[in-house]
Scaffold this active site. Structure first.
Site, PDB file in Angstrom:
ATOM      1  CB  CYS A   1      13.312   8.470   8.699  1.00 41.01           C
ATOM      2  SG  CYS A   1      14.315   7.748   7.742  1.00 41.01           S
TER       3      CYS A   1
ATOM      4  CD  GLU B   1      -3.842  10.280   2.817  1.00 41.89           C
ATOM      5  OE1 GLU B   1      -4.162   9.412   3.779  1.00 41.89           O
ATOM      6  OE2 GLU B   1      -4.107  11.028   3.059  1.00 41.89           O
TER       7      GLU B   1
ATOM      8  CE  LYS C   1      -2.189   2.457   3.092  1.00 45.15           C
ATOM      9  NZ  LYS C   1      -2.129   3.660   1.994  1.00 45.15           N
TER      10      LYS C   1
ATOM     11  N   GLY D   1       7.062   5.026   8.835  1.00 44.97           N
ATOM     12  CA  GLY D   1       5.879   5.876   8.684  1.00 44.97           C
ATOM     13  C   GLY D   1       5.901   6.260  10.120  1.00 44.97           C
TER      14      GLY D   1
ATOM     15  CD  GLU E   1       9.772  11.235  12.149  1.00 42.17           C
ATOM     16  OE1 GLU E   1       9.129  10.869  12.574  1.00 42.17           O
ATOM     17  OE2 GLU E   1      10.674  11.351  11.103  1.00 42.17           O
TER      18      GLU E   1
ATOM     19  N   GLY F   1       2.791   3.071  13.359  1.00 43.35           N
ATOM     20  CA  GLY F   1       3.745   1.944  13.888  1.00 43.35           C
ATOM     21  C   GLY F   1       3.240   1.385  15.143  1.00 43.35           C
TER      22      GLY F   1
ATOM     23  CD  GLU G   1      12.988   3.715   8.812  1.00 41.28           C
ATOM     24  OE1 GLU G   1      12.307   4.328   9.749  1.00 41.28           O
ATOM     25  OE2 GLU G   1      13.037   4.375   6.987  1.00 41.28           O
TER      26      GLU G   1
HETATM   27  P1  NDP Z   1       1.811   7.572   8.608  1.00 43.98           P
HETATM   28  O1  NDP Z   1       2.881   7.124   9.303  1.00 43.98           O
HETATM   29  O2  NDP Z   1       0.560   7.854   9.034  1.00 43.98           O
HETATM   30  O3  NDP Z   1       2.027   6.340   7.335  1.00 43.98           O
HETATM   31  C1  NDP Z   1       2.050   6.169   6.658  1.00 43.98           C
HETATM   32  C2  NDP Z   1       1.625   4.815   5.208  1.00 43.98           C
HETATM   33  O4  NDP Z   1       0.987   4.153   6.683  1.00 43.98           O
HETATM   34  C3  NDP Z   1       1.141   5.304   4.722  1.00 43.98           C
HETATM   35  O5  NDP Z   1       0.522   4.837   3.698  1.00 43.98           O
HETATM   36  C4  NDP Z   1      -0.263   5.308   5.617  1.00 43.98           C
HETATM   37  O6  NDP Z   1      -1.375   5.421   4.813  1.00 43.98           O
HETATM   38  C5  NDP Z   1      -0.406   4.441   6.697  1.00 43.98           C
HETATM   39  N1  NDP Z   1      -1.526   4.732   7.162  1.00 43.98           N
HETATM   40  C6  NDP Z   1      -1.602   5.875   8.171  1.00 43.98           C
HETATM   41  N2  NDP Z   1      -2.420   5.442   9.206  1.00 43.98           N
HETATM   42  C7  NDP Z   1      -3.200   3.944   9.125  1.00 43.98           C
HETATM   43  C8  NDP Z   1      -3.436   2.988   9.400  1.00 43.98           C
HETATM   44  N3  NDP Z   1      -3.980   3.185  10.766  1.00 43.98           N
HETATM   45  N4  NDP Z   1      -3.411   1.290   9.827  1.00 43.98           N
HETATM   46  C9  NDP Z   1      -1.963   0.917   8.319  1.00 43.98           C
HETATM   47  N5  NDP Z   1      -1.592   2.218   8.129  1.00 43.98           N
HETATM   48  C10 NDP Z   1      -1.821   3.445   7.792  1.00 43.98           C
HETATM   49  O7  NDP Z   1       2.819   9.333   8.389  1.00 43.98           O
HETATM   50  P2  NDP Z   1       2.159  10.517   7.715  1.00 43.98           P
HETATM   51  O8  NDP Z   1       2.078  10.534   6.180  1.00 43.98           O
HETATM   52  O9  NDP Z   1       1.038   9.828   8.640  1.00 43.98           O
HETATM   53  O10 NDP Z   1       3.564  11.192   7.916  1.00 43.98           O
HETATM   54  C11 NDP Z   1       3.326  11.606   9.944  1.00 43.98           C
HETATM   55  C12 NDP Z   1       4.546  12.057  10.431  1.00 43.98           C
HETATM   56  O11 NDP Z   1       5.000  10.762  10.160  1.00 43.98           O
HETATM   57  C13 NDP Z   1       5.325  12.923   9.709  1.00 43.98           C
HETATM   58  O12 NDP Z   1       5.227  14.344   9.778  1.00 43.98           O
HETATM   59  C14 NDP Z   1       6.875  12.103   9.968  1.00 43.98           C
HETATM   60  O13 NDP Z   1       7.106  13.061  11.168  1.00 43.98           O
HETATM   61  C15 NDP Z   1       6.346  10.480  10.053  1.00 43.98           C
HETATM   62  N6  NDP Z   1       6.576  10.038   8.587  1.00 43.98           N
HETATM   63  C16 NDP Z   1       7.855   9.422   8.492  1.00 43.98           C
HETATM   64  C17 NDP Z   1       8.495   8.380   8.016  1.00 43.98           C
HETATM   65  C18 NDP Z   1       9.736   7.963   7.923  1.00 43.98           C
HETATM   66  O14 NDP Z   1      10.114   7.567   6.701  1.00 43.98           O
HETATM   67  N7  NDP Z   1       9.643   7.278   9.095  1.00 43.98           N
HETATM   68  C19 NDP Z   1       7.725   8.579   6.449  1.00 43.98           C
HETATM   69  C20 NDP Z   1       6.669   9.606   6.338  1.00 43.98           C
HETATM   70  C21 NDP Z   1       6.140  10.328   7.988  1.00 43.98           C
HETATM   71  P3  NDP Z   1      -1.503   7.142   4.390  1.00 43.98           P
HETATM   72  O15 NDP Z   1      -1.193   7.967   4.007  1.00 43.98           O
HETATM   73  O16 NDP Z   1      -2.010   6.341   2.814  1.00 43.98           O
HETATM   74  O17 NDP Z   1      -3.519   7.611   4.955  1.00 43.98           O
END
Ligand code: NDP
Length: 493
Positions: free
Chosen positions: A291, A185, A182, A235, A389, A240, A257
């Protein structure tokens, strides 16, 4: 319809069982270009029904058909063909990635080269997975066989869209798993273009499935699905933690991660020019949406004033602009949501610390989610801008007096993904390397990332490792096989 921009909106479909399909409910959502704020695509909004279809296809492909019979050599060749195709289509993929995510085109080109290298690396590694002979005391042959874990659910973020897909798909395919991926979005487009390459490369239907949609409706059903054997997630820490809970009921293998608040530590004896470049590169590359961003910049007091002045002066020269222009060094943030989030941290920083440069949006740009490279100084390590972060181009400069204090500040966060230390004294640098609680530590550099070396965090930055040989380990089970060599009866009864 009407305007040219609207006419350019392209309708995508998700990819299940070797076919491009609509979502079961037929609903779509818009995907935007963050530099113009306009829609560039419509993508299916998947939910649990689509996840069910994708998982069923992945399970069927894992259990029967050509995939379980596909040799490690052939899996390797498939991965090499995917790498070759990515290189061939690199111009198209880089432009699309840059438009969709806002990252500068030059960085997107590096990403595509890394995507191809990732497929090549795991193409080579697929034939190097070794089992063991265990030295048991019995008259027996004891073996440890390595087998694919099964169906892998893979949930990825928006900051390196196709590269994160490659980090997940390549080791899974090399191991013989099947996948339900997945994308985030905001940035599903390059993964959907990449799906066109899979059949040509020789991958049977169902081995890789891509479900687009939102986290709660399309991500959560993957994390909790009973037929998914492993979840790999990149994410935010909050999602996580939710993934671990969702995966618990069916005891899935989980790797996480989760990003960090990484310290970039500069001792007074570091090469000054390299240090300034390293501090800027560490925190502002990819608009700070990294990250491992070196967002806490720890500077030894004798060089602190000079360092602050030089870093702020050079930050002001960073070219913020349209991501498709080759001179651009920082594009827009990925979305309005991320823009609002980073802007709120810029405002918070003004209350918590002193502002050296930036702190707002570039004055000359009137649309798009652009923010200025921002540096705060005299930041207390307990401040929120030093602990949370931000995931944007916001740096916190923190002075320190000596090595012990640097280590204490560096380790004082819940995270432990990455760190860097800059010094010409190798004894000091290595003492600090050993004392840092982080999964990746650079010396006299920050951010270079290679597929050959393991990637992952300590503490709340997650667990498990991607890349390198460790990356494939996470997609393998170990089967212990005991072969009795003693022909006599067991003789117990
Ligand atoms: P998220 O953790 O929300 O998103 C990462 C992935 O998880 C996306 O595909 C998202 O889907 C999915 N996701 C979100 N909610 C759920 C859920 N309940 N169950 C399963 N999957 C889910 O990160 P965001 O994109 O909202 O970013 C927010 C913050 O996260 C950033 O500001 C940053 O601090 C951190 N982040 C860290 C990253 C890293 O590499 N460590 C990368 C991205 C973000 P979708 O987005 O499609 O809704």
């Amino acid at each position: 319809m009407g305007s040219e921009a609207e006419a350019a909106v392209r309708r995508y479909r998700m990819y299940i069982n070797g076919e491009f399909v609509e979502s079961e409910r037929g609903s779509h959502y818009p995907v935007s270009d963050p530099s113009t704020e306009e829609s560039i695509a419509e993508v299916p909004s998947g939910d649990e029904k689509d996840v069910d279809r994708a998982v069923a296809a992945a399970k069927a492909a894992f259990d029967s058909g050509p995939w379980p019979e596909t040799t490690a050599q052939e899996r390797g060749r498939i991965l090499f063909r995917l790498a070759e195709r990515v290189r061939k289509e690199s111009v198209m993929l880089s432009e699309l990635e840059s438009r969709n995510s806002g990252k500068p085109i030059v960085e997107a080109e590096y990403d595509m080269a890394d995507v191809a290298t990732c497929f090549e690396y795991y193409g080579g590694l697929s034939t190097k997975v070794l089992g063991h002979v265990n030295p048991v005391p019995d008259n027996a042959l004891s073996l440890s066989l390595r087998e694919p874990v099964g169906v892998a659910g893979q949930i990825i973020p928006w900051n390196y869209p196709l590269l994160m897909a490659a980090w997940k798909l390549a080791p899974a395919i090399a191991a013989g798993c099947t996948c339900v991926l997945k994308p985030a979005e905001q940035t599903p487009l390059t993964a959907l273009e990449f799906a066109h390459f899979l059949t040509d490369a020789g991958l049977p239907p169902g081995v890789v499935n891509i479900v687009t949609g939102f986290g709660e409706s399309a991500g959560a059903p993957i994390a909790s699905h009973p037929d998914v054997n492993k979840v790999a997630f990149t994410g935010s820490a909050s999602v996580g933690k939710a993934i671990v809970k969702m995966a618990a009921d069916t005891v899935k293998r989980v790797t996480l991660e989760l990003g960090g608040k990484s310290p970039n530590i500069f001792f007074a004896d570091a090469d000054f020019e390299s240090a300034i470049d390293g501090a800027l590169f560490g925190v502002f590359i990819n608009q700070g949406e990294v990250c491992s961003a070196g967002s806490r910049i720890l500077v030894e007091k004798p060089i602190y004033p000079k360092f602050l002045e030089a870093m702020a002066a050079k930050a002001r020269t960073i070219r913020v602009g349209p991501p498709l222009e080759r001179q651009t060094k920082m594009g827009p943030l990925v979305s309005k949501e991320q823009f609002d989030r980073v802007r709120s941290y810029q405002e918070l920083g003004k209350k918590e610390a002193k502002l050296a440069t930036g702190g707002g949006c570039p004055a000359r740009i009137t649309r798009g989610y652009y923010v200025e490279p921002t540096i705060f100084y005299d930041v207390e390590n307990s401040a929120r801008i030093a602990q949370e972060e931000i995931f944007g181009p916001v740096a916190a400069l923190i002075p320190f007096s000596n090595e012990a204090e640097a280590v204490r500040i560096a380790n004082a966060t819940p995270y432990g993904l990455a760190a860097a230390v800059w010094s010409r004294d190798i004894f000091k640098a290595f003492r600090v390397v050993k004392a840092l609680r982080a999964g990746i530590v650079w010396v006299n550099h920050m951010q270079p990332t290679f597929v050959e070396a393991p990637w992952g965090g300590y503490k709340q930055s997650g667990f498990g490792r991607e890349l390198g040989p460790s990356g494939i380990e996470e997609y393998l089970e170990t089967k212990q096989v005991h072969i009795n060599l003693n022909e006599k009866p067991i003789g117990w009864y």
